[in-house]
Write an enzyme that holds these catalytic residues in place. Structure first.
Site, PDB file in Angstrom:
ATOM      1  CG  HIS A   1       0.437   8.408  -7.323  1.00 50.17           C
ATOM      2  ND1 HIS A   1      -0.844   8.512  -6.831  1.00 50.17           N
ATOM      3  CD2 HIS A   1       0.462   9.174  -8.445  1.00 50.17           C
ATOM      4  CE1 HIS A   1      -1.560   9.290  -7.626  1.00 50.17           C
ATOM      5  NE2 HIS A   1      -0.782   9.717  -8.609  1.00 50.17           N
TER       6      HIS A   1
ATOM      7  CG  HIS B   1       0.225   6.184  -0.636  1.00 48.09           C
ATOM      8  ND1 HIS B   1      -0.850   6.782  -1.258  1.00 48.09           N
ATOM      9  CD2 HIS B   1      -0.291   5.574   0.475  1.00 48.09           C
ATOM     10  CE1 HIS B   1      -1.954   6.534  -0.573  1.00 48.09           C
ATOM     11  NE2 HIS B   1      -1.636   5.798   0.475  1.00 48.09           N
TER      12      HIS B   1
ATOM     13  CG  HIS C   1      -1.832   1.129   1.376  1.00 52.10           C
ATOM     14  ND1 HIS C   1      -3.165   1.049   1.081  1.00 52.10           N
ATOM     15  CD2 HIS C   1      -1.627   2.409   1.789  1.00 52.10           C
ATOM     16  CE1 HIS C   1      -3.747   2.209   1.310  1.00 52.10           C
ATOM     17  NE2 HIS C   1      -2.833   3.062   1.742  1.00 52.10           N
ATOM     18  CD  GLU C   2       1.388   3.707   3.684  1.00 57.26           C
ATOM     19  OE1 GLU C   2       1.628   4.737   3.029  1.00 57.26           O
ATOM     20  OE2 GLU C   2       0.347   3.560   4.352  1.00 57.26           O
TER      21      GLU C   2
END
Length: 601
Positions: A399, A396, A392-393
């Site tokens: 991105h 981020h 998940h992180e």
């Protein structure tokens, strides 16, 4: 009492598991130099004031100076705050963060004249400047966005006053952060082996997943009894944040704090309310899942502290951090060689701070600045949830990495509305990778349970949070008072509404509002649900369509804030102006539930 299981000090963590903030500043002296430079740039930019309408060149000069100032200010603040996050009790970095926060206020006050003065230029003239000057044309979308919000932008003097008020306005959030990360202490409980272990926010998750129900219950009560002791202070803090939002929405001539918040993304209030309505219509699905959980766990009553324990008790697997990295890399290979090469780089180049230590900020996040590579904070415990958190992180982080490589500073900060898409695409791909590789029925059931928990936590739970935020802001906007009892009553009623007949809703859960950091980033949490829905669709396209879908998705990652969030998502094939993506995501929830029910017959 034994303290052998107390958290380690920061210095006791192996350097191989710490992020390398020296990539930002080698030492405090280097930080101080840039701190001083930011102050100088903030003073210099005042020379642009009153001159923006002279020419396209003068307007461009001001924009470029502003970008230089703001990007360096970001770097200064990020370093100070992340150093504090390593150990919130460290007075050196408490002081640096306080100084950096004050500097942010000073900097934004220094540039506050730009937008109102620019909007004083006749619109035709302003647009002709941008169209005639190639370098200035880079800022065209930003200029048009300011024109869209013109009615909510105040005079130069008023904007300066609002910018100067930011540091005071953030006090409620700052108080909560220090209390929640540095001051609050939880009691010791006995773990499954009978050892006395200190409850921490990081360990709390692991305790709630314990197969020993006594451990779950003890941890649950330990946490909420600790917050309850400070309920009046925490209620005053949260209410202060709500009043801050009300103040700014009134000053900027919005009908509500919710409308003001959504307008930053050019999103109507209907999107927010439709999300809540769509999820409310599907609450029977959540009730059905919870009844399955109650049946499988063979409980006469399903309590709030029973909601996180894996339903497949026999499957228990600790995952070392090195194995977690390998799993994430393999799972994300459908995103292409370039993406996985960046992923490996981040994992091996000390972007990540892995383990919990005394005073470290809880939870997980990805952060950084335009002038640095991204960083990731974890509190890795070796559970399957932690593997998904890593994926998940890093979603981020990459991105931001793609955006910063591609976009100018002015578009480097993508909107929060799309922020959860990249992270959740990674989680979806990881789940799709793990399910067919499950070692047997038990592991597959465990993973299906985890996927359902992702839906419960990211769609149902976050929408409940969103409904709570909407309700407490409406209370204040209607002139009604908020106190600890009122907040707890409202929150308890929502839990009963969402969790239905299947759960015995423990009274202690009424205090959960007091420990949710996102309530200080108001109207943020609904974006988890919309992001999860978009990501579910994008992951499906990547796996079924291959390279064409990947190319569109990577283009989305590169786009940063160069267009409105809904428009950016449309380029990746998802239209969140419609309730359909949320409804489709809930159909996936239903299909997954069908599969788990069949497996556990």
């Amino acid at each position: 009492m034994s303290t052998n299981n107390a958290l380690p000090k920061r210095a006791e963590i192996d350097s191989g598991f710490k992020w390398k903030l020296e990539d930002i500043y080698s030492d405090i002296s280097s930080w101080e130099q840039d701190f001083k430079k930011v102050k100088e740039l903030a003073e210099q930019i005042k020379g642009c004031q009153g001159r923006l309408g002279e020419s396209a060149e003068k307007l461009l000069e001001c924009f470029q100076k502003s970008d230089e100032l703001l990007s360096l200010n970001d770097k200064v603040f990020v370093y100070a705050r992340m150093k504090r996050d390593e150990d919130n009790g460290n007075p050196t970095y408490q002081a640096l963060t306080d100084r950096a926060s004050s500097l942010v206020t000073e900097v934004y006050a220094s540039v506050s004249f730009i937008v109102p003065e620019m909007l004083g230029i006749p619109e035709d003239t302003l647009l002709s400047y941008a169209e005639a000057n190639k370098d200035l044309s880079v800022y065209l979308f930003s200029i048009k966005e300011s024109l869209r919000q013109k009615e909510h932008i105040l005079s130069e003097k008023e904007e300066q006053i609002l910018a100067m008020s930011a540091e005071i306005a953030d006090t409620a959030g700052d108080v909560f952060t220090m209390f929640n990360n540095a001051d609050i202490k939880f009691p010791y409980i006995r773990n499954e082996e009978g050892e006395e272990v200190e409850v921490t926010k990081g360990r709390y998750v692991a305790f709630l997943e314990s197969k020993d129900r006594r451990v779950r219950k003890d941890a649950f009560e330990a946490v909420y009894s600790s917050y309850k002791k400070m309920r009046n202070t925490l209620a005053a803090s949260l209410t202060g944040n709500v009043k801050k939002n009300r103040f700014y929405s009134l000053v900027r001539k919005y009908p509500s704090a919710l409308a003001a918040s959504l307008d930053n993304d050019n999103i109507s209030v209907d999107v927010y309310t439709t999300l809540i309505e769509t999820v409310n219509k599907n609450l029977p699905l959540l009730d059905r899942y919870l009844k399955l959980r109650k049946k499988v766990l063979k409980l006469d009553e399903l309590h709030m502290y029973d909601l996180y324990v894996p339903m497949v008790e026999e499957f228990d697997k600790k995952i070392p951090y090195e194995e977690a990295k390998t799993l994430v890399i393999e799972a994300l290979k459908p995103l292409g060689e370039e993406y996985t090469s960046f992923l490996k780089k981040g994992m091996e180049a000390s972007w990540i701070d892995v383990y919990e230590n005394e005073g470290k900020t809880s939870g997980a996040y990805a952060w950084g600045s335009y002038k640095t590579h991204p960083y990731v904070l974890l509190n890795y415990q070796g559970m399957i949830n932690d593997v998904f958190t890593l994926a998940h992180e890093m979603g981020h982080a990459l991105h931001s990495y793609y955006t910063n490589m591609t976009q100018p500073y002015v578009y480097s900060e993508y909107k929060i509305f799309v922020a959860e898409v990249a992270s959740t695409v990674n989680e979806s791909l990881l789940m799709r990778y793990l399910l067919p590789r499950a070692s047997g029925k038990q592991e597959k059931a465990y993973l299906l349970n985890h996927y359902l928990e992702e839906f419960r936590g990211t769609v149902f739970r976050q929408v409940m949070f969103a409904e709570f935020e909407k309700a407490i802001h409406e209370k204040v906007e209607q002139g009604e008072a908020l106190n600890a009892q009122e907040l707890s009553d409202m929150y308890l009623a929502l839990n009963r509404k969402y969790f239905g007949e299947a759960v015995t809703v423990d009274e202690d859960i009424a205090m959960e509002w007091s420990r949710i950091p996102h309530f200080y980033s108001s109207f943020y949490v609904y974006k988890y649900a919309t992001g999860f829905s978009a990501a579910t669709a994008i992951a499906e396209k990547i796996l079924t369509e291959g390279k064409p879908a990947v190319d569109k998705y990577i283009q989305f990652l590169k786009s940063g804030g160069s267009n409105y969030p809904l428009e950016l998502l449309k380029t990746a094939g998802v239209d969140l102006s419609s309730p359909q993506p949320v409804q489709d995501a809930l159909k996936v929830f239903e299909k997954t539930l069908d599969e788990l029910e069949e497996l556990l017959k």
